[in-house]
Design a protein around this motif. Sequence first.
Motif, PDB file in Angstrom:
ATOM      1  N   ARG A  16      12.127  20.962  68.859  1.00 12.53           N
ATOM      2  CA  ARG A  16      11.835  20.240  69.728  1.00 12.53           C
ATOM      3  C   ARG A  16      12.402  19.935  70.760  1.00 12.53           C
ATOM      4  O   ARG A  16      11.856  19.887  71.994  1.00 12.53           O
ATOM      5  CB  ARG A  16      12.162  18.626  68.741  1.00 12.53           C
ATOM      6  N   ASP A  17      13.890  20.851  70.882  1.00  9.11           N
ATOM      7  CA  ASP A  17      14.294  20.868  72.142  1.00  9.11           C
ATOM      8  C   ASP A  17      14.356  22.199  72.876  1.00  9.11           C
ATOM      9  O   ASP A  17      13.799  21.773  73.748  1.00  9.11           O
ATOM     10  CB  ASP A  17      15.726  21.313  71.793  1.00  9.11           C
ATOM     11  N   ALA A  18      13.213  22.451  72.020  1.00  6.80           N
ATOM     12  CA  ALA A  18      12.620  24.072  73.343  1.00  6.80           C
ATOM     13  C   ALA A  18      11.257  23.634  74.311  1.00  6.80           C
ATOM     14  O   ALA A  18      11.470  23.801  75.230  1.00  6.80           O
ATOM     15  CB  ALA A  18      12.269  25.328  72.225  1.00  6.80           C
ATOM     16  N   ARG A  19      11.019  23.128  72.955  1.00  5.65           N
ATOM     17  CA  ARG A  19       9.937  22.468  73.942  1.00  5.65           C
ATOM     18  C   ARG A  19      10.235  21.424  74.912  1.00  5.65           C
ATOM     19  O   ARG A  19       9.565  21.429  75.987  1.00  5.65           O
ATOM     20  CB  ARG A  19       8.588  21.794  73.265  1.00  5.65           C
ATOM     21  N   SER A  20      10.926  20.291  74.896  1.00  2.00           N
ATOM     22  CA  SER A  20      11.202  19.534  76.051  1.00  2.00           C
ATOM     23  C   SER A  20      12.615  20.640  76.770  1.00  2.00           C
ATOM     24  O   SER A  20      12.672  19.857  78.684  1.00  2.00           O
ATOM     25  CB  SER A  20      12.569  18.107  75.637  1.00  2.00           C
ATOM     26  N   ASP A  21      12.813  21.862  77.147  1.00  2.00           N
ATOM     27  CA  ASP A  21      13.622  22.600  78.259  1.00  2.00           C
ATOM     28  C   ASP A  21      12.655  22.713  78.298  1.00  2.00           C
ATOM     29  O   ASP A  21      12.998  24.294  79.180  1.00  2.00           O
ATOM     30  CB  ASP A  21      14.257  23.090  76.764  1.00  2.00           C
ATOM     31  N   GLY A  22      11.326  23.184  77.810  1.00  2.00           N
ATOM     32  CA  GLY A  22      10.132  23.894  78.999  1.00  2.00           C
ATOM     33  C   GLY A  22       9.640  25.189  77.915  1.00  2.00           C
ATOM     34  O   GLY A  22       9.152  25.722  78.628  1.00  2.00           O
ATOM     35  N   CYS A  23      10.520  25.355  76.957  1.00  2.00           N
ATOM     36  CA  CYS A  23       9.727  27.064  76.682  1.00  2.00           C
ATOM     37  C   CYS A  23       8.642  26.515  75.991  1.00  2.00           C
ATOM     38  O   CYS A  23       8.332  26.220  74.620  1.00  2.00           O
ATOM     39  CB  CYS A  23      10.606  26.761  75.362  1.00  2.00           C
ATOM     40  N   PRO A  24       7.291  27.410  76.193  1.00  2.00           N
ATOM     41  CA  PRO A  24       6.295  26.919  75.722  1.00  2.00           C
ATOM     42  C   PRO A  24       6.121  27.917  73.845  1.00  2.00           C
ATOM     43  O   PRO A  24       5.426  27.775  72.995  1.00  2.00           O
ATOM     44  CB  PRO A  24       5.380  27.684  76.092  1.00  2.00           C
ATOM     45  N   ILE A  25       6.690  28.651  73.968  1.00  2.00           N
ATOM     46  CA  ILE A  25       6.760  29.603  72.537  1.00  2.00           C
ATOM     47  C   ILE A  25       8.337  29.783  71.754  1.00  2.00           C
ATOM     48  O   ILE A  25       9.156  29.769  72.533  1.00  2.00           O
ATOM     49  CB  ILE A  25       6.293  31.557  72.373  1.00  2.00           C
ATOM     50  N   VAL A  26       8.022  29.128  70.238  1.00  2.00           N
ATOM     51  CA  VAL A  26       8.883  29.244  69.974  1.00  2.00           C
ATOM     52  C   VAL A  26       9.042  30.784  68.600  1.00  2.00           C
ATOM     53  O   VAL A  26       7.922  30.128  67.588  1.00  2.00           O
ATOM     54  CB  VAL A  26       8.856  28.033  68.699  1.00  2.00           C
ATOM     55  N   GLU A  27       9.689  31.875  68.013  1.00  2.00           N
ATOM     56  CA  GLU A  27       9.572  32.053  67.413  1.00  2.00           C
ATOM     57  C   GLU A  27      10.567  32.158  66.344  1.00  2.00           C
ATOM     58  O   GLU A  27      11.439  32.010  66.789  1.00  2.00           O
ATOM     59  CB  GLU A  27       9.474  33.881  67.714  1.00  2.00           C
ATOM     60  N   LEU A  28      10.318  33.139  64.709  1.00  2.00           N
ATOM     61  CA  LEU A  28      11.114  32.611  64.031  1.00  2.00           C
ATOM     62  C   LEU A  28      10.884  34.261  63.171  1.00  2.00           C
ATOM     63  O   LEU A  28       9.739  34.778  63.389  1.00  2.00           O
ATOM     64  CB  LEU A  28      10.968  31.550  62.814  1.00  2.00           C
ATOM     65  N   GLU A  29      12.038  34.980  63.166  1.00  2.00           N
ATOM     66  CA  GLU A  29      12.193  36.031  62.110  1.00  2.00           C
ATOM     67  C   GLU A  29      12.772  35.292  60.979  1.00  2.00           C
ATOM     68  O   GLU A  29      13.631  34.706  60.873  1.00  2.00           O
ATOM     69  CB  GLU A  29      13.020  37.268  62.427  1.00  2.00           C
ATOM     70  N   MET A  30      11.730  36.481  60.089  1.00  2.00           N
ATOM     71  CA  MET A  30      12.071  36.261  58.556  1.00  2.00           C
ATOM     72  C   MET A  30      12.255  37.118  58.071  1.00  2.00           C
ATOM     73  O   MET A  30      11.973  38.068  58.074  1.00  2.00           O
ATOM     74  CB  MET A  30      11.885  34.816  57.856  1.00  2.00           C
ATOM     75  N   TYR A  31      12.967  37.539  56.668  1.00  2.00           N
ATOM     76  CA  TYR A  31      12.667  38.365  54.927  1.00  2.00           C
ATOM     77  C   TYR A  31      11.251  37.854  54.704  1.00  2.00           C
ATOM     78  O   TYR A  31      10.750  36.997  54.548  1.00  2.00           O
ATOM     79  CB  TYR A  31      13.625  38.323  54.701  1.00  2.00           C
ATOM     80  N   VAL A  32      10.597  39.178  54.735  1.00  2.00           N
ATOM     81  CA  VAL A  32       9.223  39.262  54.063  1.00  2.00           C
ATOM     82  C   VAL A  32       9.194  38.614  52.297  1.00  2.00           C
ATOM     83  O   VAL A  32       8.872  38.147  51.839  1.00  2.00           O
ATOM     84  CB  VAL A  32       8.153  40.431  53.709  1.00  2.00           C
ATOM     85  N   THR A  33      10.265  38.523  51.777  1.00  2.00           N
ATOM     86  CA  THR A  33      10.802  38.212  50.743  1.00  2.00           C
ATOM     87  C   THR A  33      11.380  36.426  50.942  1.00  2.00           C
ATOM     88  O   THR A  33      11.580  35.655  49.958  1.00  2.00           O
ATOM     89  CB  THR A  33      12.094  39.187  49.983  1.00  2.00           C
ATOM     90  N   ASN A  34      11.503  36.169  51.930  1.00  2.00           N
ATOM     91  CA  ASN A  34      11.947  34.558  51.862  1.00  2.00           C
ATOM     92  C   ASN A  34      10.110  33.779  51.469  1.00  2.00           C
ATOM     93  O   ASN A  34      10.157  33.382  52.898  1.00  2.00           O
ATOM     94  CB  ASN A  34      12.527  35.404  53.078  1.00  2.00           C
ATOM     95  N   SER A  35      10.321  33.709  50.604  1.00  2.00           N
ATOM     96  CA  SER A  35       8.876  32.931  50.154  1.00  2.00           C
ATOM     97  C   SER A  35       9.158  31.433  50.928  1.00  2.00           C
ATOM     98  O   SER A  35       8.432  30.875  51.397  1.00  2.00           O
ATOM     99  CB  SER A  35       8.287  33.004  48.929  1.00  2.00           C
ATOM    100  N   ALA A  36      10.601  30.912  50.635  1.00  2.00           N
ATOM    101  CA  ALA A  36      10.366  29.709  50.829  1.00  2.00           C
ATOM    102  C   ALA A  36      10.373  29.407  51.868  1.00  2.00           C
ATOM    103  O   ALA A  36       9.632  27.969  52.783  1.00  2.00           O
ATOM    104  CB  ALA A  36      11.430  28.661  50.240  1.00  2.00           C
ATOM    105  N   GLY A  37      10.950  29.706  53.048  1.00  2.00           N
ATOM    106  CA  GLY A  37      10.717  29.478  54.791  1.00  2.00           C
ATOM    107  C   GLY A  37       9.633  30.003  55.134  1.00  2.00           C
ATOM    108  O   GLY A  37       8.990  29.249  55.489  1.00  2.00           O
ATOM    109  N   ALA A  38       8.716  30.800  54.393  1.00  2.00           N
ATOM    110  CA  ALA A  38       6.718  31.397  55.016  1.00  2.00           C
ATOM    111  C   ALA A  38       6.785  29.735  54.819  1.00  2.00           C
ATOM    112  O   ALA A  38       6.177  29.338  55.411  1.00  2.00           O
ATOM    113  CB  ALA A  38       6.815  32.159  54.472  1.00  2.00           C
ATOM    114  N   SER A  39       7.055  29.482  53.282  1.00  2.00           N
ATOM    115  CA  SER A  39       6.058  28.020  53.380  1.00  2.00           C
ATOM    116  C   SER A  39       6.435  26.817  54.184  1.00  2.00           C
ATOM    117  O   SER A  39       5.428  26.705  54.619  1.00  2.00           O
ATOM    118  CB  SER A  39       6.055  27.691  51.938  1.00  2.00           C
TER     119      SER A  39
END
Length: 76
Positions: free
Chosen positions: A35-58
Amino acid sequence: SRDWSSDVCSSDLICTDPNDRGRGAAAEVVSGLVRDARSDGCPIVELEMYVTNSAGASLYRRLGFVEHGSVHGCDA
């Protein structure tokens, strides 16, 4: 207002207290980031995570994120 240096807002560290998992805290934090990124004009939000983080991926999939690639390396 944040000054995004590009069209990409990136986060590589989102943590939830183990005692609060499953209560919506992470969803609230990530939704707020988007929400903050969009309101500040940022069109793309990217996250990095470990491949073992199944809860995060979900969670990220539920919030509309899609896997865009993977990076192989080490944290040494």
